[in-house]
Scaffold this active site. Sequence first.
Site, PDB file in Angstrom:
ATOM      1  N   PRO A 262       0.848  -1.188   0.000  1.00 29.83           N
ATOM      2  CA  PRO A 262       0.000   0.000   0.000  1.00 29.83           C
ATOM      3  C   PRO A 262       0.885   1.240   0.000  1.00 29.83           C
ATOM      4  O   PRO A 262       1.774   1.375   0.844  1.00 29.83           O
ATOM      5  CB  PRO A 262      -0.777  -0.128   1.319  1.00 29.83           C
ATOM      6  CG  PRO A 262       0.139  -0.912   2.213  1.00 29.83           C
ATOM      7  CD  PRO A 262       0.875  -1.863   1.314  1.00 29.83           C
TER       8      PRO A 262
ATOM      9  N   CYS B  21       3.616   4.067   8.222  1.00 27.59           N
ATOM     10  CA  CYS B  21       3.816   5.271   7.418  1.00 27.59           C
ATOM     11  C   CYS B  21       4.711   6.264   8.159  1.00 27.59           C
ATOM     12  O   CYS B  21       4.421   6.628   9.304  1.00 27.59           O
ATOM     13  CB  CYS B  21       2.480   5.926   7.082  1.00 27.59           C
ATOM     14  SG  CYS B  21       2.662   7.419   6.079  1.00 27.59           S
TER      15      CYS B  21
ATOM     16  N   LYS C   8       0.732  -3.691   9.385  1.00 28.36           N
ATOM     17  CA  LYS C   8       1.981  -3.314   8.723  1.00 28.36           C
ATOM     18  C   LYS C   8       2.722  -2.325   9.607  1.00 28.36           C
ATOM     19  O   LYS C   8       2.147  -1.345  10.075  1.00 28.36           O
ATOM     20  CB  LYS C   8       1.713  -2.694   7.350  1.00 28.36           C
ATOM     21  CG  LYS C   8       2.972  -2.488   6.506  1.00 28.36           C
ATOM     22  CD  LYS C   8       2.616  -2.061   5.082  1.00 28.36           C
ATOM     23  CE  LYS C   8       3.841  -2.084   4.175  1.00 28.36           C
ATOM     24  NZ  LYS C   8       4.816  -1.038   4.523  1.00 28.36           N
TER      25      LYS C   8
ATOM     26  N   ASP D 185      12.882  -2.512  -0.414  1.00 26.02           N
ATOM     27  CA  ASP D 185      13.973  -2.692  -1.388  1.00 26.02           C
ATOM     28  C   ASP D 185      13.881  -3.972  -2.205  1.00 26.02           C
ATOM     29  O   ASP D 185      14.895  -4.442  -2.727  1.00 26.02           O
ATOM     30  CB  ASP D 185      15.351  -2.641  -0.706  1.00 26.02           C
ATOM     31  CG  ASP D 185      15.650  -1.301  -0.075  1.00 26.02           C
ATOM     32  OD1 ASP D 185      14.882  -0.345  -0.317  1.00 26.02           O
ATOM     33  OD2 ASP D 185      16.639  -1.196   0.677  1.00 26.02           O
TER      34      ASP D 185
END
Length: 336
Positions: A28, A111, A150, A213
């Site tokens: 997301p 975030c 997350k 990554d």
Amino acid sequence: MSAGADILGTESVSIGELTISGRALLAPMSGVTDVGMRRVAMRFGASAVISEMVASDDYVRGAEESRLRAEGEGVTPHIVQIAGCEPYWMGEAARLAEASGAAAVDINMGCPAKRVTGGYAGSALMRDTSLALRLIEATVGAVRIPVTLKMRLGWDAATLNAPDLARQAQAAGIKLVTVHGRTRQQFYKGSADWGAIARVREAITIPLVANGDCDGPEAAQAMLSASGADAVMIGRAAVGRPWLVGEIAGALAGQAATPIGLAPRKQAAIEHLETLLGCMGAHAGLRHARKHLSAYAQFAGAPEDLRLRLVTSDDPRQAKSLLEAAFSENSLSQAA
């Protein structure tokens, strides 16, 4: 699938009662993983995709931007990511997502953006695990569908508390945990520490997804090996080539690589543009699409002047024509 599966294999990932096929997910990304991008990624074989982050209170109040972010038409399974710092709104947002057809809800505690952490949401919650757990409990308790989480490794290098938070989250009913291998203070600088994610693997028995990554099949295999995770999540590397997620899923399943031709990639890019124009209208849709158009054109090998014209055009028909031209300018684009 049990925790710590073999790197190569055809296993699925079980998220409570929801099962996804394959082990590569689209991350997301706020302002990026719109429904158009998610549709394309799923069509090319992504195991699952997650919506843009949706502010829980705005979503419940009916904000148009939140509705668009949570849109899931044409995406199966539909997973909505919600964010917030108040248990009431998180629970209500989860209920709304479930009622709107979501198969799972993901909680954002990763975030790093200041506008999010400044409101004590996102990765700021890793500094207040008591509040984080209240949010988790409110969300899990509000719905019958599975809830996932997350997060990052921690707020900073001195507080790498992801293993502890993940352990408590599992006890509270979370069905899958995704960890980005950086702290909040790193934002996206440096390299993701896949080895540090392994400490979360040791703390939980539910599925673990490693993020950060991952830009191709080799990186995905190395990420799984270092982290002990069950699946990988691809973020920025998929912008301009959402088919990458499916390519990685196929590679992790032991499938022979089959290059995606220029024509289907061009058609996917055009479909993405047309979806945004249809959802948002000509003006807003084209402005939102520019980041995607630039990336599609760059990976297609288009010259800089064409890319500039593409991202400055205010005419949807011209933008579509330029996008088509971007995929025919350079024969090397087939290897992008």
